[in-house]
Design an enzyme around this catalytic site. Structure first.
Site, PDB file in Angstrom:
ATOM      1  N   SER A 142       0.174  39.770  -1.866  1.00 44.83           N
ATOM      2  CA  SER A 142      -0.136  39.570  -3.276  1.00 44.83           C
ATOM      3  C   SER A 142      -0.093  40.884  -4.037  1.00 44.83           C
ATOM      4  O   SER A 142      -0.249  40.895  -5.242  1.00 44.83           O
ATOM      5  CB  SER A 142      -1.506  38.917  -3.425  1.00 44.83           C
ATOM      6  OG  SER A 142      -2.487  39.736  -2.856  1.00 44.83           O
ATOM      7  N   HIS A 170       5.029  35.517  -2.545  1.00 45.60           N
ATOM      8  CA  HIS A 170       3.582  35.442  -2.779  1.00 45.60           C
ATOM      9  C   HIS A 170       3.187  33.998  -3.069  1.00 45.60           C
ATOM     10  O   HIS A 170       3.451  33.488  -4.159  1.00 45.60           O
ATOM     11  CB  HIS A 170       3.224  36.371  -3.950  1.00 45.60           C
ATOM     12  CG  HIS A 170       1.780  36.320  -4.350  1.00 45.60           C
ATOM     13  ND1 HIS A 170       1.338  36.681  -5.598  1.00 45.60           N
ATOM     14  CD2 HIS A 170       0.671  35.952  -3.651  1.00 45.60           C
ATOM     15  CE1 HIS A 170       0.030  36.530  -5.659  1.00 45.60           C
ATOM     16  NE2 HIS A 170      -0.393  36.083  -4.500  1.00 45.60           N
ATOM     17  N   GLU A 214       5.560  33.285  -6.248  1.00 45.23           N
ATOM     18  CA  GLU A 214       6.011  34.509  -6.912  1.00 45.23           C
ATOM     19  C   GLU A 214       6.976  35.202  -5.954  1.00 45.23           C
ATOM     20  O   GLU A 214       6.590  35.617  -4.861  1.00 45.23           O
ATOM     21  CB  GLU A 214       4.799  35.397  -7.221  1.00 45.23           C
ATOM     22  CG  GLU A 214       5.129  36.602  -8.062  1.00 45.23           C
ATOM     23  CD  GLU A 214       3.872  37.389  -8.462  1.00 45.23           C
ATOM     24  OE1 GLU A 214       2.857  37.347  -7.726  1.00 45.23           O
ATOM     25  OE2 GLU A 214       3.919  38.072  -9.503  1.00 45.23           O
ATOM     26  N   ASN A 239      -0.816  38.899 -10.396  1.00 44.71           N
ATOM     27  CA  ASN A 239      -2.103  39.572 -10.255  1.00 44.71           C
ATOM     28  C   ASN A 239      -2.235  40.804 -11.145  1.00 44.71           C
ATOM     29  O   ASN A 239      -3.322  41.129 -11.606  1.00 44.71           O
ATOM     30  CB  ASN A 239      -2.356  39.943  -8.792  1.00 44.71           C
ATOM     31  CG  ASN A 239      -2.731  38.710  -7.978  1.00 44.71           C
ATOM     32  OD1 ASN A 239      -3.101  37.675  -8.547  1.00 44.71           O
ATOM     33  ND2 ASN A 239      -2.619  38.796  -6.663  1.00 44.71           N
TER      34      ASN A 239
END
Ligand code: 3H9
Length: 709
Positions: free
Chosen positions: A420, A441, A453, A491
Site C-alpha cells: 500500500s 494494491h 490500485e 493512501n
C-alpha cells in the site's frame, strides 16, 4: 460515428424484424426511438407482415437511454408519441427478443412490446436510480403491472440486474431460449404463434391494461412506507430512491395515463439534480480510468489463466479468493506450513460465512474453494501466469520474496506486489525483470472491495501495465493506475485527512462529533470508527516510519498516546471509542475525552468549538490539496483516477461524485482561498498545490485536472 441508421428493418417471411444497431450497447441515442417507431409503422402498413420482433444487434438488446444525453438539452418525444405508445397502438403483435442487457429504457421498450422472449444469459433491470433518476419511460408504471408493486419496488429502488431465469419466473419474460444464437429464430417462431393466436380471435396483451397485480397494494398499503423506512439509512441525502417509490405508488393509485404524467414530473425533478450529475460523473469516471494515456495502440496483453499468491495472511487469502471467485485456479503459499494451514482455514471460514448469510450457494462455495490449492514451495507456483506477493508490509521481507520469484517464475509471468506504500522500483530492482513488476494494491477485504490500485514503476513495461489492468477487470475489480509515490495515489491523497482528523481533536473536537459530520455527509462510517475497526496499531507503525525518515513530519501525539496505552481499537475493546464484549457498537468514551484534553494541554493547543462545515472542509480540503499535488507531480493521470479511488477505496458517497467532483461543487477558487488562508494559519502542511492555484486563477474545474504531458 458512421452515417448508418441506428435501426434497420428486415423480414423473415411474414415477420418484420426491427434491429437496433447502435454500438457499443444499443443505448437509445439519436434516431433510435424514432427508428423503432418508423419500423412499427412500416410493418403495420405492410400487408405481408403479420407480426414483429424487436431485437438488438451486437452484444445486447438495449442498455437504456443514452446517458451522455442527460444534462444536455436533448430532445425527448412528448408523452403519447413515444416508442411504447406506438407499440400499444400497434395492430400487430410485437415480440421483444432480449440478449445481453435490457436495462432502463431497454426494459421499458421490452415491456411496451406485447411479449418478451430472452436468452438464458440475458439480464434485465431498471438501474436508473443508480444514476440518480427514475425509469422515465413508463418503467415505474408497467413493471408493477407485470410483477406487482412489491417486486417492482425492489427492482426499481435497488436498480439490480435480474437474470433471465428469475425474470421468467417473475413474469417479466414470457419464454426463454437456450442461447443468443437461437434467440432470433425463437422470437420469429414466437411472433408467428402470437399472430396465429390473434387470427384465432385472441386480443393482444398490453401491459398498460393489466390491473390484477396492482391489487397487492390494496392488500398491503403500508408497503410504500415500509420501503421508505428500510432505505432511510442508505438513501440519506438522496432523492431518486424516494421518487422511485412515489412513482410506483402512483402506478397503484392513478390511471395509467395519469401515472405516466406523474412519472414524468418525478423524473424531471431528478434529471438535472446535483445527485444525478454526480452519479453520471461517477458512471463515466469508472469507465474512463481504464484508458491509460500514452499506452501504445495495439499493446499486446499477456493472457492470465492461472494465478499464485505468496503470503497466506488475511490479504493474501482475500486475493486468492478474488481469483477463485472469478474462475481462476490459484496456488497459495506461505513461509510456514502452519501459516498456510491457517490461511486455508480462514478462506474456508470466509466462504462458509457467505453461505450462512445466503449470498453464496454451498456447491458454488465448494467449486471456488477447490480452485485454491495450497503450494508447498516456490517450485509449485513457478508456472503461474501471475503471482501476487502479499507478505508482511516491510521492504526487508518483500525483497527476498521477489528475488526468489525472479529465480523461479516462468519468463513473462506478471510479478505483482500487494503493497500500500512501499517503493515498487526498489522491489523491482531485486529482479532481473523489472519490466514485469508492478504494484497491485488490493483494499481490505480483498475479495470484497472493488478497487485495485495498479502501481506503475519506473520500469514497468506498457504491456505489463495493460495486462494487469485487464486481469483486474477479469476478477471483477475496478483498476486504476497510480504512480510510484509514497502511499501511491489512494493512501497519499487520504493521508492528510487522516492527520487532520486527529489535529481537529487537539483543537477541541471529539471523535464522535467528527464521525457524525462524516456520516451525515454520506460515509457509511465515521473515520474514527473505521480506525477502530482496522486497528490503530497499523497507522502507528506507519507514523513511526515516516517520522524517522522525515524530521518535519507532523506527529499526532493523541493517536500515539492511545496506541501506547494499548487502545488498538475493536480488537482490544477500546480505541477512539470503547466497546462492550462481543459488540461492535462504538460508545463515546470519557477516558478518550480526558486523554485528548491532557495531550492538547501538554502541546499547548487552545481548545475551541467547531462547526460541522469546518470539520468537513478541514478533512476533505486537505485531501483535495494533496490530490492536486499528486496530479501535478504526474503520479495520477487525471482527476477521475483520484475520484474513483475515493469512491471504491474509502467509501466516499457516490452521489457526491468523488473528492474532486465534490470540490468543484464548491468551486476551485473558494477551495483554494480557504486552503491559502489555512496555510497562513497552520503553516506548511497546508501549502497550496500549484495546480490548484492555477485552476482557481483560471476559473477552471478540478475535474479537468491532468498530469503534465
Ligand atoms: C434510462 O434508460 C432512462 C430511461 O428510463 C428513460 C429516459 C427518459 N448510455 O459498461 P461498459 C457505454 S437511463 C451511454 O464498459 P459492460 C459506456 O460508457 C439508462 N453510454 O460495458 C462504455 O463506453 P466506452 C439506464 C453507455 O459490458 C460502453 O458503453 N441504463 C450506456 O461492462 C461499454 O460499457 C443504464 O444505466 C448508456 N446507457 O457493461 C445502463 N451504457 O467504451 C448503464 C453503456 O466509451 N450501462 N455505455 O467507455 C451499464 O450498466 C453497462 O454499460 C452495461 C454493459 C451493463 C450495459
Amino acid at each position: 460515428m458512421s452515417d448508418a441508421k441506428p435501426v434497420r428493418f428486415e423480414t423473415e417471411g411474414d415477420v418484420g424484424v426491427i434491429v437496433v444497431d447502435y454500438p457499443p450497447v444499443n443505448a437509445l441515442g439519436p434516431g433510435v426511438s424514432e427508428g423503432i417507431i418508423e419500423g412499427i409503422a412500416k410493418f403495420n402498413a405492410d400487408p405481408a407482415i403479420r407480426a414483429m420482433v424487436l431485437i438488438g444487434a451486437g452484444r445486447s438488446f438495449i442498455a437504456g437511454a443514452d446517458i451522455r444525453g442527460f444534462g444536455t438539452d436533448r430532445k425527448r418525444l412528448p408523452l403519447g408519441s413515444r416508442t411504447y405508445d406506438a407499440m400499444d397502438a400497434s395492430a400487430k403483435p410485437i415480440v421483444a427478443a432480449i440478449h445481453g442487457f435490457a436495462l432502463g429504457g431497454g426494459l421499458e421498450n421490452a415491456m411496451g412490446c406485447h411479449y418478451r422472449i430472452a436468452s438464458r444469459a440475458a439480464k434485465v433491470g431498471l438501474p436508473e436510480v443508480l444514476i440518480g433518476i427514475l425509469p422515465g419511460g413508463g418503467g415505474t408504471q408497467r413493471l408493477p403491472r407485470l410483477v406487482g408493486p412489491k417486486v417492482a419496488l425492489d427492482m426499481i429502488v435497488s436498480g439490480r440486474h435480474v437474470p433471465a431465469d428469475e425474470a421468467h419466473a417473475l413474469g417479466i419474460v414470457d419464454e426463454l431460449v437456450e442461447n443468443d444464437a437461437t434467440l432470433r429464430a425463437g422470437a420469429v417462431a414466437f411472433a408467428r404463434r402470437a399472430a396465429d393466436a390473434q387470427a384465432a380471435g385472441g386480443t393482444l396483451p398490453r401491459v398498460r391494461d393489466r390491473q390484477d397485480k396492482l391489487r397487492e397494494a390494496k392488500d398491503d398499503p403500508g408497503m410504500f412506507d415500509a420501503m421508505r423506512k428500510s432505505i432511510a439509512r442508505r438513501a440519506r441525502n438522496q432523492k431518486a430512491p424516494y421518487n422511485c417509490i412515489l412513482a410506483v405508488e402512483a402506478a397503484c393509485t392513478l390511471t395509467f395515463d395519469e401515472g405516466m404524467k406523474r412519472e414524468q414530473e418525478l423524473f424531471e425533478e431528478l434529471v438535472n439534480s446535483d445527485e444525478a450529475r454526480a452519479l453520471r460523473y461517477a458512471f463515466f469516471a469508472e469507465r474512463e480510468v481504464a484508458r491509460i494515456p500514452g499506452l501504445p495502440k495495439g499493446t499486446a496483453i499477456r493472457e492470465v489463466k492461472t494465478a499464485a499468491v505468496v503470503g497466506a495472511g488475511t490479504m493474501g487469502g482475500g486475493i486468492a479468493m478474488s481469483f477463485a471467485d472469478f474462475g481462476y485456479p490459484v496456488r497459495l503459499m506461505d513461509a510456514t506450513e502452519e501459516g498456510l494451514a491457517k490461511g486455508m482455514q480462514r478462506i474456508r471460514a470466509n466462504y462458509e460465512t457467505s453461505v450462512k448469510r445466503g449470498s453464496l450457494a454451498a456447491d458454488e462455495m465448494e467449486r471456488r474453494f477447490a480452485r485454491i490449492q495450497p503450494a508447498k514451495d516456490y517450485t509449485d507456483i513457478a508456472d503461474a501466469d501471475v503471482v501476487v506477493e502479499a507478505v508482511f508490509e516491510e521492504m526487508g521481507v518483500k525483497k527476498p520474496v521477489f528475488a526468489k520469484l525472479d529465480e523461479v517464475m516462468k519468463p513473462g509471468a506478471l510479478l505483482l506486489s500487494n503493497t500500500s506504500a512501499l517503493d515498487i522500483d526498489a522491489i523491482a530492482a531485486v529482479t532481473k525483470r523489472p519490466q514485469d513488476v508492478a504494484g497491485a494494491h488490493f483494499f481490505s477485504p480483498a475479495n470484497v472491495m472493488k478497487l485495485l490500485e495498479v502501481v506503475r514503476g519506473a520500469r514497468t513495461a506498457p504491456d505489463t501495465l495493460a495486462s494487469v489492468m485487464q486481469m483486474g477487470k477479469r476478477i471483477g475489480k475496478l483498476s486504476v493506475v497510480a504512480g510510484n509515490t509514497d502511499g501511491f495515489v489512494a493512501n497519499r491523497s487520504r493521508a492528510p485527512f487522516n492527520s487532520e482528523m486527529v489535529i481537529l481533536l487537539e483543537e477541541g473536537a471529539l471523535p464522535e462529533q467528527v464521525d457524525k459530520v462524516m456520516v451525515d455527509f454520506g460515509y457509511p462510517m465515521g473515520p474514527f470508527a473505521v480506525g477502530d475497526l482496522a486497528g490503530l496499531d497499523i497507522g502507528y507503525a506507519g507514523r513511526k516510519r515516516r517520522a524517522a525518515a522525515n524530521p518535519n513530519y507532523r506527529k499526532l501525539p493523541i493517536a500515539d498516546r492511545l496506541v501506547e496505552m494499548g487502545r488498538y481499537g475493536q480488537k482490544t475493546g477500546a480505541g477512539w471509542y470503547r466497546y462492550e464484549k462481543g459488540d461492535r457498537t462504538p460508545h463515546p468514551d470519557p477516558e478518550v475525552a480526558r486523554i485528548i484534553k491532557e495531550v492538547s494541554a501538554e502541546m499547548g493547543v487552545a481548545q475551541r468549538q467547531f462547526t460541522d462545515q469546518e470539520i468537513l472542509r478541514r478533512l476533505l480540503f486537505s485531501s483535495v490539496n494533496e490530490a492536486c499535488k499528486i496530479i501535478e507531480e504526474g503520479f495520477a493521470y487525471r482527476a477521475v483516477d483520484v475520484d474513483v479511488m475515493w469512491l471504491h477505496g474509502f467509501g466516499f458517497p457516490r452521489y457526491r461524485g468523488g473528492l474532486l467532483f465534490w470540490a468543484d461543487g464548491i468551486g476551485a477558487r473558494a477551495v483554494y482561498d480557504q486552503i491559502a488562508s489555512w496555510h497562513q494559519q497552520y503553516g506548511e502542511r497546508w501549502a497550496p498545490s500549484k495546480l490548484l492555484r492555477d485552476i482557481a486563477e483560471a476559473g477552471g474545474k478540478l475535474t479537468d485536472a491532468k498530469a503534465p504531458a
